[in-house]
Every structure is written in C-alpha cells, then in structure tokens.
Design a protein around this motif. Structure first.
Motif, PDB file in Angstrom:
ATOM      1  N   ALA A 126       0.834  -0.926  -0.144  1.00  0.00           N
ATOM      2  CA  ALA A 126       0.127  -0.010  -0.090  1.00  0.00           C
ATOM      3  C   ALA A 126       0.696   1.319  -0.150  1.00  0.00           C
ATOM      4  O   ALA A 126       0.636   2.648  -0.416  1.00  0.00           O
ATOM      5  N   ALA A 127       1.735   1.548   0.880  1.00  0.00           N
ATOM      6  CA  ALA A 127       2.370   2.488   0.531  1.00  0.00           C
ATOM      7  C   ALA A 127       3.574   2.656  -0.435  1.00  0.00           C
ATOM      8  O   ALA A 127       3.843   3.839  -0.551  1.00  0.00           O
ATOM      9  N   VAL A 128       4.096   1.546  -1.490  1.00  0.00           N
ATOM     10  CA  VAL A 128       4.804   1.686  -1.962  1.00  0.00           C
ATOM     11  C   VAL A 128       3.836   2.229  -3.827  1.00  0.00           C
ATOM     12  O   VAL A 128       3.949   2.994  -4.218  1.00  0.00           O
ATOM     13  N   THR A 129       2.954   1.889  -3.652  1.00  0.00           N
ATOM     14  CA  THR A 129       1.373   2.331  -4.095  1.00  0.00           C
ATOM     15  C   THR A 129       1.092   3.762  -4.445  1.00  0.00           C
ATOM     16  O   THR A 129       1.295   3.979  -5.090  1.00  0.00           O
ATOM     17  N   ARG A 130       0.659   3.987  -2.725  1.00  0.00           N
ATOM     18  CA  ARG A 130       0.419   5.127  -3.224  1.00  0.00           C
ATOM     19  C   ARG A 130       1.529   6.345  -2.779  1.00  0.00           C
ATOM     20  O   ARG A 130       1.761   7.250  -3.846  1.00  0.00           O
ATOM     21  N   ALA A 131       2.982   5.435  -2.877  1.00  0.00           N
ATOM     22  CA  ALA A 131       3.874   6.751  -4.007  1.00  0.00           C
ATOM     23  C   ALA A 131       4.203   7.028  -4.877  1.00  0.00           C
ATOM     24  O   ALA A 131       5.763   7.788  -5.367  1.00  0.00           O
ATOM     25  N   GLY A 132       3.524   6.108  -5.702  1.00  0.00           N
ATOM     26  CA  GLY A 132       3.651   6.135  -7.496  1.00  0.00           C
ATOM     27  C   GLY A 132       4.908   4.812  -7.843  1.00  0.00           C
ATOM     28  O   GLY A 132       4.384   4.949  -9.433  1.00  0.00           O
ATOM     29  N   GLY A 185       6.828   2.638   2.608  1.00  0.00           N
ATOM     30  CA  GLY A 185       7.005   1.740   0.743  1.00  0.00           C
ATOM     31  C   GLY A 185       8.630   2.679   1.318  1.00  0.00           C
ATOM     32  O   GLY A 185       9.182   1.893  -0.666  1.00  0.00           O
ATOM     33  N   THR A 186       9.673   2.616   1.515  1.00  0.00           N
ATOM     34  CA  THR A 186      10.730   3.285   1.717  1.00  0.00           C
ATOM     35  C   THR A 186      11.910   2.310   0.963  1.00  0.00           C
ATOM     36  O   THR A 186      11.476   1.252   2.139  1.00  0.00           O
ATOM     37  N   LEU A 187      12.406   1.538   0.104  1.00  0.00           N
ATOM     38  CA  LEU A 187      13.274   0.664  -0.054  1.00  0.00           C
ATOM     39  C   LEU A 187      15.438   1.078  -0.115  1.00  0.00           C
ATOM     40  O   LEU A 187      15.046   2.475  -1.002  1.00  0.00           O
ATOM     41  N   ALA A 188      16.324  -0.206   0.792  1.00  0.00           N
ATOM     42  CA  ALA A 188      16.790   1.147   0.733  1.00  0.00           C
ATOM     43  C   ALA A 188      17.842  -0.560   0.445  1.00  0.00           C
ATOM     44  O   ALA A 188      18.198  -1.384   0.381  1.00  0.00           O
ATOM     45  N   THR A 221      24.405   3.753   0.843  1.00  0.00           N
ATOM     46  CA  THR A 221      23.406   4.457   1.149  1.00  0.00           C
ATOM     47  C   THR A 221      22.164   4.604   0.665  1.00  0.00           C
ATOM     48  O   THR A 221      22.072   5.492   1.202  1.00  0.00           O
ATOM     49  N   SER A 222      21.248   4.216  -0.334  1.00  0.00           N
ATOM     50  CA  SER A 222      20.336   4.888  -1.224  1.00  0.00           C
ATOM     51  C   SER A 222      18.979   4.392  -0.773  1.00  0.00           C
ATOM     52  O   SER A 222      19.246   3.089   0.224  1.00  0.00           O
ATOM     53  N   MET A 223      18.406   5.294  -0.498  1.00  0.00           N
ATOM     54  CA  MET A 223      17.343   5.442  -0.378  1.00  0.00           C
ATOM     55  C   MET A 223      15.936   5.499  -1.321  1.00  0.00           C
ATOM     56  O   MET A 223      15.988   6.854  -1.682  1.00  0.00           O
ATOM     57  N   TRP A 224      14.744   5.347  -1.763  1.00  0.00           N
ATOM     58  CA  TRP A 224      14.025   5.827  -2.158  1.00  0.00           C
ATOM     59  C   TRP A 224      12.517   5.414  -2.448  1.00  0.00           C
ATOM     60  O   TRP A 224      12.312   4.295  -1.580  1.00  0.00           O
ATOM     61  N   THR A 225      11.512   6.453  -2.044  1.00  0.00           N
ATOM     62  CA  THR A 225       9.991   5.774  -1.707  1.00  0.00           C
ATOM     63  C   THR A 225       9.944   6.240  -2.995  1.00  0.00           C
ATOM     64  O   THR A 225       9.151   7.277  -3.464  1.00  0.00           O
ATOM     65  N   GLY A 226       8.716   5.094  -3.637  1.00  0.00           N
ATOM     66  CA  GLY A 226       8.022   5.596  -5.173  1.00  0.00           C
ATOM     67  C   GLY A 226       8.738   6.271  -6.218  1.00  0.00           C
ATOM     68  O   GLY A 226       9.846   6.189  -6.555  1.00  0.00           O
ATOM     69  N   VAL A 227       8.235   7.475  -6.570  1.00  0.00           N
ATOM     70  CA  VAL A 227       8.686   7.975  -7.358  1.00  0.00           C
ATOM     71  C   VAL A 227       8.632   9.731  -7.370  1.00  0.00           C
ATOM     72  O   VAL A 227       7.452  10.123  -6.688  1.00  0.00           O
ATOM     73  N   THR A 228       9.897  10.739  -7.896  1.00  0.00           N
ATOM     74  CA  THR A 228       9.283  11.855  -7.521  1.00  0.00           C
ATOM     75  C   THR A 228       9.753  12.300  -8.484  1.00  0.00           C
ATOM     76  O   THR A 228      10.777  11.752  -9.506  1.00  0.00           O
ATOM     77  N   PRO A 229       8.249  13.106  -9.427  1.00  0.00           N
ATOM     78  CA  PRO A 229       8.312  13.850 -11.004  1.00  0.00           C
ATOM     79  C   PRO A 229       9.470  14.757 -10.814  1.00  0.00           C
ATOM     80  O   PRO A 229       9.945  15.650 -10.596  1.00  0.00           O
ATOM     81  N   VAL A 261       9.107   2.813 -11.883  1.00  0.00           N
ATOM     82  CA  VAL A 261       9.002   2.140 -10.404  1.00  0.00           C
ATOM     83  C   VAL A 261       8.877   1.132 -10.045  1.00  0.00           C
ATOM     84  O   VAL A 261       7.489   0.611  -9.557  1.00  0.00           O
ATOM     85  N   HIS A 262       9.175  -0.311  -9.971  1.00  0.00           N
ATOM     86  CA  HIS A 262       8.715  -1.726  -9.833  1.00  0.00           C
ATOM     87  C   HIS A 262       9.421  -2.337  -9.069  1.00  0.00           C
ATOM     88  O   HIS A 262      10.515  -2.210  -8.551  1.00  0.00           O
ATOM     89  N   LEU A 263       8.295  -3.581  -8.138  1.00  0.00           N
ATOM     90  CA  LEU A 263       9.172  -4.086  -6.422  1.00  0.00           C
ATOM     91  C   LEU A 263       8.809  -5.015  -7.298  1.00  0.00           C
ATOM     92  O   LEU A 263       7.111  -4.951  -6.384  1.00  0.00           O
TER      93      LEU A 263
END
Length: 480
Positions: free
Chosen positions: A90-96, A232-235, A289-297, A304-306
């Motif tokens: 749900a969190a990843v989907t909300r973030a795009g 929904g953050t991936l690291a 240490t790289s982190m990303w949460t969905g898509v930032t325009p 972004v796919h998980l």
C-alpha cells in the motif's frame, strides 16, 4: 493488477535458478581442498575481513544490545509477515510505484523480463543482488535477448570470467588480482593491453568500461537490503557507488526482493544500518546508503517496480524452528569465521548461498531432499552463531535439518535404515541378545576393537566405538 497474497508453502522449483548443485557437498568440496591457490585466496580474504570486523565491533559498547534488537525486530516480522507485506504494498503504491507478487523464480523471471521488454531496451544494468542470482534472472534475460551488465566490481569479475559467485558479500573472493587481470584482458571490451594487476589499475579499467553503460542504459535492476513497511522506502547499501548510479540514472528501476526483507518502521532501519556494515565489511557505516520511496517527478527513475519474491520462503516460514533463517540480513559474517568454508570455498555448496547460512537456507528453500548433504557441511563449532549480528542459531538449524533428512520417509538413508534395524533388534529379546554377543566380534575384526568392518567402517572412520564389556548384563544376571 494482481491480488495480494502470501504464497502457499511450496519449495523453489527445480530447473531454474541457483539453489541446487550438480554434486553433493563432500564431492564438490574435494576440488576446493585440492586447490592450494584457492585456499590461499580464501585464507587471506577471510582473515582480513575478520580482523576489520572485530575491530569496529569492539568500538560499539552496545553491540550486544543492537544484536538483541535486530533479532527481536526480525522475530516480530516473521510473526506478522502477511500484514507487513500488505502494508508495504500500500505504501509503495501510494508513492507511485507498482508492486508485483512472484510465487517462485519462474514467475519472477517472467515479470521482470516482460517489464524490461515493455521499455524497448535490450540491455539492463544491475546492482549486486542475491535474489536475482537465486532465481537465475541473468539467464532468463539473456534467453529473451536482453543483455544484463553487472556493475558491482566483484560481480563483474564473475560475469566476465563466466564464473559463479563464491561469497555473499565478495562474490569473487576466490580470485586474486593476477587472475582478475587475466579475466579483464580476455573478456573486457576496450581494455588496455598493458593493464597491470595493481588494484587501482583494475578498478580504473572497470570504471571506464562501465561509465558509458551507466549513461546509456535506461533500465536498472536491483535487489533490496531492507524495505520499510510504514513508508514504502527501499534501501540498498554498498561500497563502490555503482549502485547509486543504477538507482538514480535510469528511467525504469525494477527491484527484486525476498519477502523476508521487509521491516516494520523507519526507526527499525537504524538498528540494521549499525549492525550490517560492522558485521559484513568491517566498516562503521556503508559508504553508500541509497533509499528511494516510489516516484519523484523529474528526479530519478520515473517507473519504479517492486517484485516481492517468495520462492520457498513461505515453506520456511511454516517451520517454527527453521523460520529463524529468514532473519538473515546477508552480512556474510558466518562465512568469514567458518573453518569449513575457508577450506572448501563457496562453490562446494552448489548454491548461490554458500557457507553456514547457505547450509541451512538452501535446503529449506528447495526442500531437504534436494540438498541433503548441506546440513552436514559443518563441524558444529558454533562460530557462526557467535558472529551472526541477528543471532540466528545456525548450529541448532543444522541439527534440525539433519534430523529432518534422517526421518524423511520418502527417501530412506543409510542412517535411517540402520536406526530402523536397531529399533527392530531391541524389540526382539532373542535377537538383541545375539547382537550383544556379536558386538564382541568388533574386538577381533575391527580397528583395535574400536572400529567396524566394511561396509560399516565408513561410520567409524571418525568415531571410536566403546569397548564391548566382557560380560553382558543378561549374563551377569543369569549367574546370580
């Protein structure tokens, strides 16, 4: 759209991926034991990593408290894994982002291949990932006409050398710099023929080779060290910066992650970012240490796919003892302290997961019947348990899996047959008395009374039998 579900307990499918070897461990280990160069390479590397790790762990006065916290967080995750995975989706989907569920390696490879083909690209750049090695993603991509390029230096060495990884953290640990130079000269396009085996020169050659690939490849594939359910953050943590390039430059980013990598909260991530670098590379923190949460325009990948991978993990989760192996954060500390791994190397384990953790993880993902020798690839010295930053009791798991192997009715073993024969003998008094009398023959035909004759001698090669008494209890009782 796919429905959210946690896969039914089923083992990883045969014929795809890299969880099963061609030979049992004892046979494969003989090659490593007979290769003095391999053993020198392994001894040098593991000794160096152990020393670095011990030094930075000694600096942390709360190391044991961190281990306790890490173990507790992982136990909590296993107790409510379906709930956390749904929260993560749900969190990843909300973030795009888009979440895909893969029941096994076949499904995961199909999903990723179709996503890459949909972009029109015939090449992908890859961040080092054990999950993609596990499912054989590179082979699946190549079969679809897509070229995967490993960007981690050690993984690149393995790929160019048409080799297989032999360590979780340092896949090319079995190679020294002279061997790496030969691989680069033979297989790296555009390499300088005057290349030396100086580490800086080798790294510079790889950097030149990869730079244009980074700038002109629109699709990247990564794994994930952790995924935070609440945000929904991936690291991804790494040491070279190649991962950062893959995670920021392409238009499309596809992440393949084992379902056990989810953690509940952002605060929990702080525990593991202290444990992982000290236990793995002997660093206070990872250089990248790289982190990303969905898509930032307008910033970073716009697609972004998980892919959440089961591939036998639900079967492991169903085992109340065995599930602790899913706590693993892939630090490789157990490999670096294991006397068996140091002498045989990673290829002997036949799986992409070598060493003590591989000896308990691979048989559970595939089913013990498909990897019956791995639980015996240990002296049970306990060094792995002492080194594990999340306190996985690997010796307990090894014994648990050995018992499961012995009691597997589908495939009787010599040990299970012997135990069944012993049970039958003890259930028949006359037969038991005869067996007691026969035991004295061991004193005559055995090894100075301590061994057994062939074919039973295989069991007593490394075990001494007790001396049979001159008189059985039944004989003593009859006299009185």
């Amino acid at each position: 759209m796919t429905s959210t579900f946690l896969g039914m307990p089923a083992t990883a499918p045969r014929g795809v991926g890299h969880l099963r070897g061609d030979q049992p461990f004892p046979a494969a280990a003989r090659r490593g034991l007979a290769d003095p160069q391999l053993r020198r390479n392994l001894r040098h590397a593991t000794t160096t990593i152990r020393a670095k790790s011990a030094a930075v762990i000694a600096e942390a006065p709360d190391w044991q408290q961190l281990r306790d916290a890490g173990a507790a967080i992982k136990a909590d995750v296993m107790s409510r894994l379906p709930e956390l995975l749904e929260q993560l989706e749900a969190a990843v989907t909300r973030a795009g982002g888009t979440v895909h569920w893969a029941a096994d390696a076949v499904e995961a490879n199909r999903i990723v291949t179709e996503l890459v083909a949909g972009t029109g690209s015939d090449r992908v750049i890859k961040v080092k990932s054990m999950a993609t090695q596990e499912i054989g993603l590179n082979e699946a991509l190549e079969a679809a006409g897509i070229t995967p390029v490993e960007t981690d230096l050690a993984e690149l060495i393995v790929q160019l050398g048409d080799d297989r990884p032999s360590h979780i953290l340092v896949p090319a640990i079995h190679r020294n710099r002279a061997e790496i130079r030969e691989i680069f000269l033979r297989a790296m396009p555009g390499v300088d023929p005057a290349l030396t085996d100086d580490p800086a020169a080798l790294a510079a050659a790889a950097r030149r080779y990869l730079r244009q690939t980074f700038l002109h490849t629109p699709v990247a594939i990564s794994g994930a060290n952790f995924a935070v359910a609440e945000t929904g953050t991936l690291a991804v943590v790494e040491s070279e910066g190649n991962g950062r390039m893959c995670l920021t430059l392409p238009e499309t980013l596809i992440t393949v992650m084992g379902i056990e990598k989810v953690i509940p909260t952002w605060d929990d991530l702080g525990v593991f970012l202290q444990l992982l670098p000290r236990a793995s590379t002997g660093e206070r923190m990872n250089p990248y240490t790289s982190m990303w949460t969905g898509v930032t325009p307008g910033d970073g990948p716009q697609q972004v796919h998980l892919v959440l991978l089961d591939n036998g993990r639900s079967a492991v989760l169903a085992d109340e003892v065995g599930r602790q192996v899913l706590h693993c954060i892939r630090c490789s500390a157990c490999l670096n302290v294991c006397p068996v791994y140091e002498r045989t190397g990673g290829h002997a384990y036949g799986s992409v997961y070598p060493g003590p953790i591989g000896a308990v993880l691979s048989p559970q993902l595939t089913g013990v019947a498909d990897n019956p020798s791995l639980p015996y690839a240990s002296s049970l010295c306990g060094a792995c348990f002492d080194a594990c930053p999340v306190m996985i009791n690997i010796p307990e798991l090894l014994v648990h899996l050995r018992a499961e192997h012995v009691t597997d009715r589908r495939r009787p073993t010599a040990e299970s047959i012997a135990m069944a024969a012993a049970a039958y003998t003890m259930d028949h008094p006359a037969l038991y008395a005869a067996a007691q009398r026969a035991a004295r023959l061991g004193k005559v035909v055995g090894r100075r009374g301590r061994g057994l004759p062939p074919p039973l001698s295989g069991w007593t090669v490394s075990r001494d039998l007790p001396q049979p008494p001159p008189q059985t209890f039944r004989e003593w009782w009859a006299e009185r």
